[in-house]
Design a protein around this motif. Sequence first.
Motif, PDB file in Angstrom:
ATOM      1  N   ALA A  19      14.122  -7.497   8.254  1.00 21.47           N
ATOM      2  CA  ALA A  19      14.492  -6.029   8.245  1.00 21.47           C
ATOM      3  C   ALA A  19      15.442  -5.792   9.466  1.00 21.47           C
ATOM      4  O   ALA A  19      16.198  -4.749   9.549  1.00 21.47           O
ATOM      5  N   ASP A  28       7.260   0.494   8.790  1.00 19.91           N
ATOM      6  CA  ASP A  28       5.798   0.468   8.931  1.00 19.91           C
ATOM      7  C   ASP A  28       5.586  -0.755   9.730  1.00 19.91           C
ATOM      8  O   ASP A  28       5.587  -1.917   8.946  1.00 19.91           O
ATOM      9  N   ARG A  87       3.358 -12.832   0.939  1.00 18.28           N
ATOM     10  CA  ARG A  87       2.895 -11.502   1.110  1.00 18.28           C
ATOM     11  C   ARG A  87       3.523 -10.455   0.119  1.00 18.28           C
ATOM     12  O   ARG A  87       3.119  -9.719  -0.450  1.00 18.28           O
ATOM     13  N   GLY A 146       0.936  -1.286  -0.117  1.00 12.41           N
ATOM     14  CA  GLY A 146       0.260   0.026   0.161  1.00 12.41           C
ATOM     15  C   GLY A 146       1.112   1.220  -0.148  1.00 12.41           C
ATOM     16  O   GLY A 146       0.597   2.131  -0.780  1.00 12.41           O
ATOM     17  N   ASP A 154      10.151  -7.480   2.570  1.00 12.12           N
ATOM     18  CA  ASP A 154       9.123  -7.996   3.581  1.00 12.12           C
ATOM     19  C   ASP A 154       9.668  -9.546   4.012  1.00 12.12           C
ATOM     20  O   ASP A 154      10.480 -10.053   3.114  1.00 12.12           O
TER      21      ASP A 154
END
Length: 439
Positions: free
Chosen positions: A309, A327, A284, A260, A279
Amino acid sequence: MSASGPLRAQAARVLAQVLAGRSLKAVLGPAEARIADPRDRGLLHAIVLAGVRGAIRYRALLAMLLQKPLPARAAPVEAALVAAFAQIETLQLPAHAVVAETVAAIRALRLEAFAGLGNAVLRRWLRERDALAARLDDNEQAFWRHPQWLIDALRHDWPGDWQRILEAGNAEAPMWLRVNRRLGSRDDCLARLQAAGLPATAHPQLPDALRMDPPQPVTKLPGFAEGRFSVQDASAQYAAQLLDPQAGQRVLDACAAPGGKTSHLLERRPDVASVLALDSDPSRLARIGENLERLQLRDTNVELRSGDAGDPSGWWDGRPFDRILLDAPCSATGIGRRQPDVRLHRRADDIADLSRQQARLLDALWPLLAPGGRLLYAVCSVLRAESEAVLTPFLARHPEARVLPLAVERARRMEGGVAQCLPEPEGGDGFAYALLVRD
Ligand SMILES: C[S@@+](CC[C@H](N)C(=O)[O-])C[C@H]1O[C@@H](n2cnc3c(N)ncnc32)[C@H](O)[C@@H]1O
């Protein structure tokens, strides 16, 4: 069997899976996809959402009405009854029809032995409704439809707002679109929607955001398949604006799926030098690719990678980033109205684990930032444990980190440079942001 008996049976099956611990998103989407008639699909959606939002209340109600708990094999019956309470009390559907459909659903679920019991439970509730509601409302969890640990945490963190936050979690979520201004202006998009008889309102501060009143199935909106817009909450749309990457910069989106915010960054600034969308969940990651495809962003300098990460040695090429978006995985307590199953599945202990994980990711990513570079920390949470309590110790550990002021409409200023949005009935979800610059 009545015509819509099977629909109630499908709703009960979906709800039973969510009550047993499965994610609402994972089970509702496929169930909706099996229903051809859009009105039936809409009804299934409404029943399941109302059932999940009300599950804590309606399970307590059921416990008052049953002499002994239902056996494990009758889990779909429990779900059918929870759904029936939700249809009558929350959706305000006619009681006599709901009782008949629910009994038919219990039979359709091949649990005929419980049809009489289901009928008796619902009829007794309807006879004694006021007295039972008064008893239920004495139970704080049943009244607020949230678990006690979350009610207590919100009351502690937001002494003046906790009731409003809980009410927002029980309400319908507004639908926000994000216009892909690479493919047309927001005014064009508004005009197309209005021409199709679909009213929408522009956000006063977010240049890409439109609210659909009332929400619509996305497939009904002209331009979705061609990538003219995405569905994205208003508070989430602040991320790209606050990070504000410039032409030629190297950007890392460290927890990127389903993409997004990656796609918003690219729509606003297709001329960045590169965006690395990372990710840890490869399945995903594929969703990012699909979104980029639909939004016609495949021609931009974006690379998708799976990796942790918190361990850059596995994926970092050693060249610093000018902008980093973290995020972070979080409690999702800011988006309870969109993901009401979170309150059923999260436990109080999860919050400390999430907070530790957020601090770990922040510490690992900070050294990857170029001098003068900016890192935006974001969580869709309303718990201070995931915002202030992560940022304040981080700033104490890193004197070279400085917080920048944030222009976020109606946000509360908190310690650690955090701007906290609380969920608003016609506005955005609960979200916390902090923007750090490396001196
Ligand atoms: C809040 S979601 C991100 C939403 C995304 N930024 C968007 O706007 O569409 C958090 C994501 O973090 C990912 N994640 C969790 N732990 C991670 C880690 N250690 N490293 C990288 N990604 C991680 C999850 O798989 C999940 O996709």
